[in-house]
Write an enzyme that holds these catalytic residues in place. Sequence first.
Site, PDB file in Angstrom:
ATOM      1  CB  SER A 168      -0.860   0.016   1.270  1.00 13.72           C
ATOM      2  OG  SER A 168      -1.500   1.265   1.420  1.00 13.72           O
ATOM      3  CE1 TYR A 181      -3.775  -2.120   5.202  1.00  8.48           C
ATOM      4  CE2 TYR A 181      -3.167   0.162   4.770  1.00  8.48           C
ATOM      5  CZ  TYR A 181      -3.634  -1.063   4.321  1.00  8.48           C
ATOM      6  OH  TYR A 181      -3.956  -1.239   2.998  1.00  8.48           O
TER       7      TYR A 181
HETATM    8  N1  LIG Z   1      -8.751  -0.242  -1.482  1.00  2.00           N
HETATM    9  C1  LIG Z   1      -7.707   0.538  -1.232  1.00  2.00           C
HETATM   10  O1  LIG Z   1      -7.808   1.782  -1.243  1.00  2.00           O
HETATM   11  C2  LIG Z   1      -6.347  -0.058  -0.951  1.00  2.00           C
HETATM   12  C3  LIG Z   1      -5.243   0.798  -0.943  1.00  2.00           C
HETATM   13  C4  LIG Z   1      -3.990   0.256  -0.691  1.00  2.00           C
HETATM   14  C5  LIG Z   1      -3.826  -1.104  -0.474  1.00  2.00           C
HETATM   15  N2  LIG Z   1      -4.920  -1.905  -0.476  1.00  2.00           N
HETATM   16  C6  LIG Z   1      -4.701  -3.330  -0.233  1.00  2.00           C
HETATM   17  O2  LIG Z   1      -5.276  -4.065  -1.290  1.00  2.00           O
HETATM   18  C7  LIG Z   1      -5.726  -5.327  -0.807  1.00  2.00           C
HETATM   19  C8  LIG Z   1      -7.201  -5.513  -1.138  1.00  2.00           C
HETATM   20  O3  LIG Z   1      -7.917  -4.439  -0.577  1.00  2.00           O
HETATM   21  P1  LIG Z   1      -9.422  -4.142  -0.998  1.00  2.00           P
HETATM   22  O4  LIG Z   1      -9.629  -2.701  -0.755  1.00  2.00           O
HETATM   23  O5  LIG Z   1      -9.719  -4.722  -2.316  1.00  2.00           O
HETATM   24  O6  LIG Z   1     -10.178  -4.907   0.164  1.00  2.00           O
HETATM   25  P2  LIG Z   1     -11.672  -5.538   0.168  1.00  2.00           P
HETATM   26  O7  LIG Z   1     -12.095  -5.507   1.592  1.00  2.00           O
HETATM   27  O8  LIG Z   1     -12.513  -4.889  -0.851  1.00  2.00           O
HETATM   28  O9  LIG Z   1     -11.387  -7.044  -0.275  1.00  2.00           O
HETATM   29  C9  LIG Z   1     -10.570  -7.857   0.521  1.00  2.00           C
HETATM   30  C10 LIG Z   1     -10.948  -9.284   0.295  1.00  2.00           C
HETATM   31  O10 LIG Z   1     -10.124 -10.087   1.151  1.00  2.00           O
HETATM   32  C11 LIG Z   1     -10.938 -11.030   1.836  1.00  2.00           C
HETATM   33  N3  LIG Z   1     -10.290 -11.397   3.095  1.00  2.00           N
HETATM   34  C12 LIG Z   1     -10.164 -10.654   4.203  1.00  2.00           C
HETATM   35  N4  LIG Z   1      -9.479 -11.299   5.143  1.00  2.00           N
HETATM   36  C13 LIG Z   1      -9.170 -12.521   4.627  1.00  2.00           C
HETATM   37  C14 LIG Z   1      -8.467 -13.636   5.122  1.00  2.00           C
HETATM   38  N5  LIG Z   1      -7.956 -13.654   6.357  1.00  2.00           N
HETATM   39  N6  LIG Z   1      -8.333 -14.727   4.326  1.00  2.00           N
HETATM   40  C15 LIG Z   1      -8.874 -14.735   3.082  1.00  2.00           C
HETATM   41  N7  LIG Z   1      -9.556 -13.696   2.555  1.00  2.00           N
HETATM   42  C16 LIG Z   1      -9.687 -12.595   3.318  1.00  2.00           C
HETATM   43  C17 LIG Z   1     -12.263 -10.318   2.026  1.00  2.00           C
HETATM   44  O11 LIG Z   1     -13.323 -11.217   2.282  1.00  2.00           O
HETATM   45  C18 LIG Z   1     -12.398  -9.585   0.694  1.00  2.00           C
HETATM   46  O12 LIG Z   1     -13.020 -10.385  -0.294  1.00  2.00           O
HETATM   47  C19 LIG Z   1      -5.435  -5.339   0.702  1.00  2.00           C
HETATM   48  O13 LIG Z   1      -4.191  -5.957   0.916  1.00  2.00           O
HETATM   49  C20 LIG Z   1      -5.345  -3.862   1.034  1.00  2.00           C
HETATM   50  O14 LIG Z   1      -4.561  -3.602   2.173  1.00  2.00           O
HETATM   51  C21 LIG Z   1      -6.186  -1.420  -0.709  1.00  2.00           C
END
Ligand SMILES: NC(=O)c1ccc[n+]([C@@H]2O[C@H](COP(=O)([O-])OP(=O)(O)OC[C@H]3O[C@@H](n4cnc5c(N)ncnc54)[C@H](O)[C@@H]3O)[C@@H](O)[C@H]2O)c1
Length: 311
Positions: A168, A181
């Site tokens: 991230s 985080y």
């Molecule tokens: N959305 C953002 O703005 C953003 C920014 C930077 C980094 N990220 C990173 O991108 C990745 C995805 O984020 P997102 O926003 O798409 O999240 P999201 O919440 O939309 O999706 C995450 C998915 O992971 C699944 N999940 C959660 N815990 C789990 C576990 N222990 N085992 C298996 N599955 C699990 C959830 O059910 C969900 O389907 C994460 O690593 C997050 O930190 C997101």
Amino acid sequence: MGRFDSRAAIVTGGALGIGKGCARQIAASGGSVLIVDVNEAAGSMTVEEIRSSGGTAEFMHGNVAEESIAKSMVEKATSSFGRLDILVQNAYAGADNSGSAVEVQSENWHAGMDLLVGALYFGAKYAVPAMEISGPDPRFIQPEWAGAGRRQAPPPPQNVGRIVNISSVHGLCAAPRSLIYNTGKAAVIGLTRQMAIDFGPLGITVNAIAPGHIVTERGEDMWDEVGDDAGFRLFELQYPVRRTGVPDDIANAVTFICSNEASFITGQVLSVDGGMTVQIQENLVMDVKDYIVANPDLKTHFDSERGSSRF
Ligand SMILES: NC(=O)c1ccc[n+]([C@@H]2O[C@H](COP(=O)([O-])OP(=O)(O)OC[C@H]3O[C@@H](n4cnc5c(N)ncnc54)[C@H](O)[C@@H]3O)[C@@H](O)[C@H]2O)c1
């Protein structure tokens, strides 16, 4: 021919959001995808969506922070698809994680580290040997070696596998009261570099992606809760490209990193953030000040219950 024809992938957290975007794009380019997620309902729907568009996908329910799940997801991918070539380590759920070192609960610290960092270690532990057994993409054409003729040994293996770890912008820059985080996402970058060094000689590249603010299904709910379009616009204005991201922005980067064309890229962290982390903040603050003065009733997601960066 699709970019990932005859390739098999695991996407953790592929039921929703960024992971779903990655799973859909890999499948749309001919790859077989195993989605591993704790959300069975959403995961099954995503698999159905991929299949109805002609792609190949399977779902496995499981918490990737558990070593047994990492082991079984690799077994399931190899038994379903006959091989494993790509691992996208994306799963994360962030409840109860805000706070400084004096605020976070130790059980949340340990759970956060288990998912943010530990799961990526387990994933690689089981995926790498399976990738080695699967061998390189049969369609991969060895690059011409500049040293050809002088080389005494055959070239090392190439294009055996790809691991992409989702970090991230929080792994690069700190935000207030985000100890778990920010520390976890910074550790993802260190772990990526270490794995790149360890697995490069096997023909496996390991890279990290650092997304900026990506509006996913969950993110849309968050902004709906805030209910303030001017606040969302303010958020977008922080980005030099004047927009926040969508899951496909990250999936585009992930699929390139996983392609044959990216075989010389490893150990890198690619920010996919519309330029947010390369700008000088003092100029940005002056623009933001003008916007706030013109929109005195502004609310952003930091004003919601879920906002984590208050000082
Ligand atoms: N959305 C953002 O703005 C953003 C920014 C930077 C980094 N990220 C990173 O991108 C990745 C995805 O984020 P997102 O926003 O798409 O999240 P999201 O919440 O939309 O999706 C995450 C998915 O992971 C699944 N999940 C959660 N815990 C789990 C576990 N222990 N085992 C298996 N599955 C699990 C959830 O059910 C969900 O389907 C994460 O690593 C997050 O930190 C997101």
